[in-house]
Write an enzyme that holds these catalytic residues in place. Structure first.
Site, PDB file in Angstrom:
ATOM      1  N   CYS A  21      -1.461   0.866   7.594  1.00  6.97           N
ATOM      2  CA  CYS A  21      -2.661   0.541   7.690  1.00  6.97           C
ATOM      3  C   CYS A  21      -3.220  -0.606   6.764  1.00  6.97           C
ATOM      4  O   CYS A  21      -3.349  -1.673   7.548  1.00  6.97           O
ATOM      5  CB  CYS A  21      -3.791   1.711   7.063  1.00  6.97           C
ATOM      6  SG  CYS A  21      -3.308   3.386   7.990  1.00  6.97           S
ATOM      7  N   ARG A  22      -3.451  -0.416   5.545  1.00  8.88           N
ATOM      8  CA  ARG A  22      -3.943  -1.634   4.801  1.00  8.88           C
ATOM      9  C   ARG A  22      -3.036  -2.850   4.574  1.00  8.88           C
ATOM     10  O   ARG A  22      -3.542  -3.886   4.735  1.00  8.88           O
ATOM     11  CB  ARG A  22      -4.302  -0.973   3.502  1.00  8.88           C
ATOM     12  CG  ARG A  22      -5.474   0.058   3.567  1.00  8.88           C
ATOM     13  CD  ARG A  22      -5.753   0.730   2.292  1.00  8.88           C
ATOM     14  NE  ARG A  22      -4.676   1.757   1.932  1.00  8.88           N
ATOM     15  CZ  ARG A  22      -4.318   2.399   0.986  1.00  8.88           C
ATOM     16  NH1 ARG A  22      -5.196   2.338  -0.058  1.00  8.88           N
ATOM     17  NH2 ARG A  22      -3.074   3.159   0.854  1.00  8.88           N
ATOM     18  N   SER A  23      -1.716  -2.546   4.014  1.00 10.32           N
ATOM     19  CA  SER A  23      -0.962  -3.403   3.811  1.00 10.32           C
ATOM     20  C   SER A  23      -0.590  -4.702   4.965  1.00 10.32           C
ATOM     21  O   SER A  23      -0.700  -5.817   4.955  1.00 10.32           O
ATOM     22  CB  SER A  23       0.234  -3.404   2.860  1.00 10.32           C
ATOM     23  OG  SER A  23       0.987  -2.517   3.539  1.00 10.32           O
TER      24      SER A  23
ATOM     25  N   ASN B 290       2.284   1.535   4.291  1.00  9.64           N
ATOM     26  CA  ASN B 290       2.579   0.133   4.871  1.00  9.64           C
ATOM     27  C   ASN B 290       2.210   0.370   6.464  1.00  9.64           C
ATOM     28  O   ASN B 290       2.889  -0.343   7.457  1.00  9.64           O
ATOM     29  CB  ASN B 290       4.069  -0.346   4.929  1.00  9.64           C
ATOM     30  CG  ASN B 290       4.531  -1.634   5.409  1.00  9.64           C
ATOM     31  OD1 ASN B 290       5.486  -1.859   5.685  1.00  9.64           O
ATOM     32  ND2 ASN B 290       3.307  -2.455   5.311  1.00  9.64           N
TER      33      ASN B 290
ATOM     34  N   ASP C 286      -8.296   4.068   1.164  1.00 13.92           N
ATOM     35  CA  ASP C 286      -7.377   4.384   2.237  1.00 13.92           C
ATOM     36  C   ASP C 286      -7.986   4.961   3.494  1.00 13.92           C
ATOM     37  O   ASP C 286      -8.597   5.829   3.439  1.00 13.92           O
ATOM     38  CB  ASP C 286      -6.583   5.463   1.575  1.00 13.92           C
ATOM     39  CG  ASP C 286      -5.316   5.842   2.471  1.00 13.92           C
ATOM     40  OD1 ASP C 286      -5.318   5.563   3.635  1.00 13.92           O
ATOM     41  OD2 ASP C 286      -4.318   6.725   2.097  1.00 13.92           O
TER      42      ASP C 286
ATOM     43  N   CYS D 296       0.722  -0.983  -0.003  1.00 15.05           N
ATOM     44  CA  CYS D 296       0.069  -0.021   0.091  1.00 15.05           C
ATOM     45  C   CYS D 296       0.799   1.326  -0.139  1.00 15.05           C
ATOM     46  O   CYS D 296       1.928   1.076  -0.319  1.00 15.05           O
ATOM     47  CB  CYS D 296      -0.936  -0.309   1.100  1.00 15.05           C
ATOM     48  SG  CYS D 296      -0.394   0.198   2.931  1.00 15.05           S
TER      49      CYS D 296
END
Ligand code: 4NP
Length: 155
Positions: free
Chosen positions: A14-16, A12, A124, A9
């Site tokens: 939050c999402r990934s 690195n 995001d 993402c």
């Protein structure tokens, strides 16, 4: 041999890291051998733990991601990993720009692995609240399930 999967993402944090945790858990559940990592296209948060809201949503779902540390994607990743999975379309475009000529990794979008959601992006949540992180978790779990099924079928 274990498939190597890298989630990417922007930050690195939050999402990934959530996608990494979701795939690790799903692969364990299905008994599939995978090596999972995550990275960001940006370098602002390198060395830092995940965002506290990402840690909280993972904890709510029984997973501890507090020990993860952010890193930036590197050129070697394109040879080291079998699959590099972007969380959104901009991450995918940035990866395509970075991709060296000798890359062997297969690039895709996470939600390409979910039936009916091809081309969709995981939004995001950084500027959102807890409900956005809960949505992120639901998206990464759906993606991780699809990916794990694909990896299991290729075994
Ligand atoms: P991520 O979220 O890409 O899911 O880790 C973000 C984290 C940090 C920033 C943007 C997105 N940032 O601009 O610092």
């Amino acid at each position: 041999m274990a498939k190597r999967v890298l989630f990417v993402c922007l930050g690195n944090i939050c999402r990934s890291p959530l996608a990494e945790a979701a795939l690790r858990r799903e692969a364990e559940r299905l008994g599939i051998a995978v090596e999972v990592d995550s990275a960001g296209t940006g370098d602002w948060h390198v060395g830092r733990p995940p965002d506290r809201r990402a840690i909280a949503v993972a904890r709510d779902n029984g997973v501890d991601i507090s020990g993860l540390r952010a890193r930036q994607v590197r050129r070697e990743d394109f040879r080291r990993f079998d699959l590099i999975v972007a969380l959104d379309a901009q991450n995918l475009a940035d990866l395509e720009d970075l991709r060296p000529a000798d890359a062997t990794a297969d690039l895709s979008l996470l939600l390409d692995h979910v039936e009916g959601r091809r081309g969709e992006t995981v939004a995001d949540p950084y500027h959102g609240d807890h409900s956005h992180f809960a949505e992120t978790w639901a998206d990464v779990v759906a993606g991780a399930r699809g990916l794990a099924r694909r990896i299991g079928a290729e075994k």
